[in-house]
Design a protein around this motif. Structure first.
Motif, PDB file in Angstrom:
ATOM      1  N   UNK A   1     -50.948-111.891 -59.355  1.00 16.35           N
ATOM      2  CA  UNK A   1     -50.353-110.568 -59.119  1.00 16.35           C
ATOM      3  C   UNK A   1     -48.979-110.705 -58.482  1.00 16.35           C
ATOM      4  N   UNK A   2     -48.793-111.676 -57.618  1.00 15.54           N
ATOM      5  CA  UNK A   2     -47.465-111.910 -57.054  1.00 15.54           C
ATOM      6  C   UNK A   2     -46.486-112.294 -58.159  1.00 15.54           C
ATOM      7  N   UNK A   3     -46.954-113.090 -59.115  1.00  9.95           N
ATOM      8  CA  UNK A   3     -46.109-113.464 -60.258  1.00  9.95           C
ATOM      9  C   UNK A   3     -45.740-112.227 -61.076  1.00  9.95           C
ATOM     10  N   UNK A   4     -46.724-111.366 -61.330  1.00  8.61           N
ATOM     11  CA  UNK A   4     -46.459-110.123 -62.067  1.00  8.61           C
ATOM     12  C   UNK A   4     -45.416-109.288 -61.330  1.00  8.61           C
ATOM     13  N   UNK A   5     -45.571-109.196 -60.013  1.00  8.89           N
ATOM     14  CA  UNK A   5     -44.685-108.358 -59.202  1.00  8.89           C
ATOM     15  C   UNK A   5     -43.248-108.888 -59.188  1.00  8.89           C
ATOM     16  N   UNK A   6     -43.098-110.215 -59.066  1.00  5.80           N
ATOM     17  CA  UNK A   6     -41.769-110.784 -58.866  1.00  5.80           C
ATOM     18  C   UNK A   6     -41.078-111.196 -60.159  1.00  5.80           C
ATOM     19  N   UNK A   7     -41.849-111.539 -61.198  1.00  6.05           N
ATOM     20  CA  UNK A   7     -41.253-112.084 -62.420  1.00  6.05           C
ATOM     21  C   UNK A   7     -41.354-111.156 -63.633  1.00  6.05           C
ATOM     22  N   UNK A   8     -42.379-110.319 -63.670  1.00  3.06           N
ATOM     23  CA  UNK A   8     -42.647-109.504 -64.857  1.00  3.06           C
ATOM     24  C   UNK A   8     -42.142-108.074 -64.690  1.00  3.06           C
ATOM     25  N   UNK A   9     -42.343-107.499 -63.519  1.00  8.08           N
ATOM     26  CA  UNK A   9     -41.866-106.138 -63.270  1.00  8.08           C
ATOM     27  C   UNK A   9     -40.344-106.121 -63.199  1.00  8.08           C
ATOM     28  N   UNK A  10     -39.731-105.218 -63.946  1.00  3.37           N
ATOM     29  CA  UNK A  10     -38.278-105.037 -63.906  1.00  3.37           C
ATOM     30  C   UNK A  10     -37.981-103.541 -63.822  1.00  3.37           C
ATOM     31  N   UNK A  11     -36.739-103.159 -63.520  1.00  4.22           N
ATOM     32  CA  UNK A  11     -36.408-101.726 -63.502  1.00  4.22           C
ATOM     33  C   UNK A  11     -36.596-101.055 -64.856  1.00  4.22           C
ATOM     34  N   UNK A  12     -36.631-101.849 -65.942  1.00  2.53           N
ATOM     35  CA  UNK A  12     -36.802-101.296 -67.286  1.00  2.53           C
ATOM     36  C   UNK A  12     -38.240-101.401 -67.792  1.00  2.53           C
ATOM     37  N   UNK A  13     -39.153-101.828 -66.928  1.00  2.00           N
ATOM     38  CA  UNK A  13     -40.537-102.003 -67.362  1.00  2.00           C
ATOM     39  C   UNK A  13     -41.487-101.335 -66.378  1.00  2.00           C
ATOM     40  N   UNK A  14     -42.523-100.729 -66.919  1.00  3.36           N
ATOM     41  CA  UNK A  14     -43.590-100.150 -66.109  1.00  3.36           C
ATOM     42  C   UNK A  14     -44.816-101.047 -66.209  1.00  3.36           C
ATOM     43  N   UNK A  15     -45.424-101.377 -65.074  1.00  7.13           N
ATOM     44  CA  UNK A  15     -46.617-102.214 -65.059  1.00  7.13           C
ATOM     45  C   UNK A  15     -47.763-101.438 -64.419  1.00  7.13           C
ATOM     46  N   UNK A  16     -48.883-101.387 -65.141  1.00  7.41           N
ATOM     47  CA  UNK A  16     -50.074-100.698 -64.657  1.00  7.41           C
ATOM     48  C   UNK A  16     -51.205-101.714 -64.559  1.00  7.41           C
ATOM     49  N   UNK A  17     -51.862-101.738 -63.421  1.00  9.20           N
ATOM     50  CA  UNK A  17     -52.991-102.641 -63.211  1.00  9.20           C
ATOM     51  C   UNK A  17     -54.221-101.809 -62.853  1.00  9.20           C
ATOM     52  N   UNK A  18     -55.268-101.971 -63.625  1.00  9.31           N
ATOM     53  CA  UNK A  18     -56.557-101.377 -63.287  1.00  9.31           C
ATOM     54  C   UNK A  18     -57.376-102.426 -62.536  1.00  9.31           C
ATOM     55  N   UNK A  19     -57.866-102.059 -61.369  1.00  9.36           N
ATOM     56  CA  UNK A  19     -58.582-103.038 -60.555  1.00  9.36           C
ATOM     57  C   UNK A  19     -59.498-102.346 -59.553  1.00  9.36           C
ATOM     58  N   UNK A  20     -60.498-103.079 -59.084  1.00 10.56           N
ATOM     59  CA  UNK A  20     -61.221-102.637 -57.886  1.00 10.56           C
ATOM     60  C   UNK A  20     -61.207-103.757 -56.851  1.00 10.56           C
ATOM     61  N   UNK A  21     -60.201-104.650 -56.995  1.00  5.04           N
ATOM     62  CA  UNK A  21     -60.053-105.797 -56.115  1.00  5.04           C
ATOM     63  C   UNK A  21     -59.102-105.439 -54.969  1.00  5.04           C
TER      64      UNK A  21
END
Length: 234
Positions: free
Chosen positions: A185-205
């Motif tokens: 999730x840290x990788x998703x937050x720092x490397x994948x999320x950009x101002x031009x991209x929306x990231x949605x995570x479904x979780x109960x963690x």
């Protein structure tokens, strides 16, 4: 491109009829924005995955509509929905959905091949995305030779290879230990999320809640809360 990536309006989804009818999602409305890591959280059976399926063009709602970048996806025909999903939405399933007979790099190349890209060019670009997720040295291995965390990263590389505007994860840490899940999730937050991209995570963690920008809570098919995460990891 506006700030809103997905807008869901009064979504309702039920299964069965009569005495067997079960309503999985009840009048759900929300927005997911570009540049935002949005969590959809709640206990198992609260309707999270059903909602995910409706906003990503997999499952048609019984009522309500979904706007993806201002386009009402459920007024499109099936071919146009499939094309929108190919071009705009990357989906990372809970069990990764990697093809066991293909190598890691071939798995990542799949969305590029679907876009009619030349095979060798697709493999070359896929290698670049494997490098982004730190797995270039595992390119020629089949998924069975990879750890759970590595398979998750391959699935992420495949999802982002097509350069989607919207990236959706269904329980990305469910089968991972705590440390590996946080690293993903840290990788998703720092490397994948950009101002031009929306990231949605479904979780109960709850171990990964700190990484969210916004958290939407579901229970019994309803959205019961929405909050900005003021303590999140930047």
């Amino acid at each position: 491109m506006g700030n809103v990536a997905i807008k869901a309006n009064s979504l309702v989804k039920w299964f069965g009829e009569g005495d067997t009818k079960t309503t999985a999602v009840k009048n759900a409305s929300f927005e997911a924005n570009f540049g935002e890591l949005l969590y959809i959280v709640g206990p198992s059976g609260s309707g999270k995955t059903t909602l995910l399926s409706m906003i990503s063009g997999i499952l048609k709602p019984n009522e309500g509509n979904v706007l993806v970048e201002d386009k009402d996806i459920w007024k499109m025909n099936s071919d146009d929905i499939a094309d929108l999903r190919l071009q705009k939405i990357g989906f990372v399933f809970q069990d990764y959905h990697l093809f066991p007979r293909l190598t890691t790099v071939e798995n990542v190349a799949i969305p590029l091949i679907l876009k009619k890209m030349d095979w060798n060019k697709a493999l070359s670009i896929a290698l670049e995305y494997l490098e982004i997720v730190g797995l270039k040295d595992r390119a020629q291995l089949q998924p069975v030779k990879l750890s759970g965390g590595e398979q998750q990263r391959v699935a992420i590389a495949r999802a982002i290879a097509g350069q989607p505007d919207i990236l959706i994860f269904d329980e990305p840490t469910a089968s991972l230990d705590g440390d590996t899940g946080k690293k993903i999730v840290e990788f998703i937050k720092t490397k994948i999320l950009t101002p031009q991209r929306s990231v949605i995570i479904v979780t109960h963690d709850s171990r990964i809640y700190e990484y969210a920008d916004s958290i939407m809570k579901m229970e019994d098919g309803k959205i019961i809360g929405f909050e900005q995460n003021t303590f999140h990891v930047a």
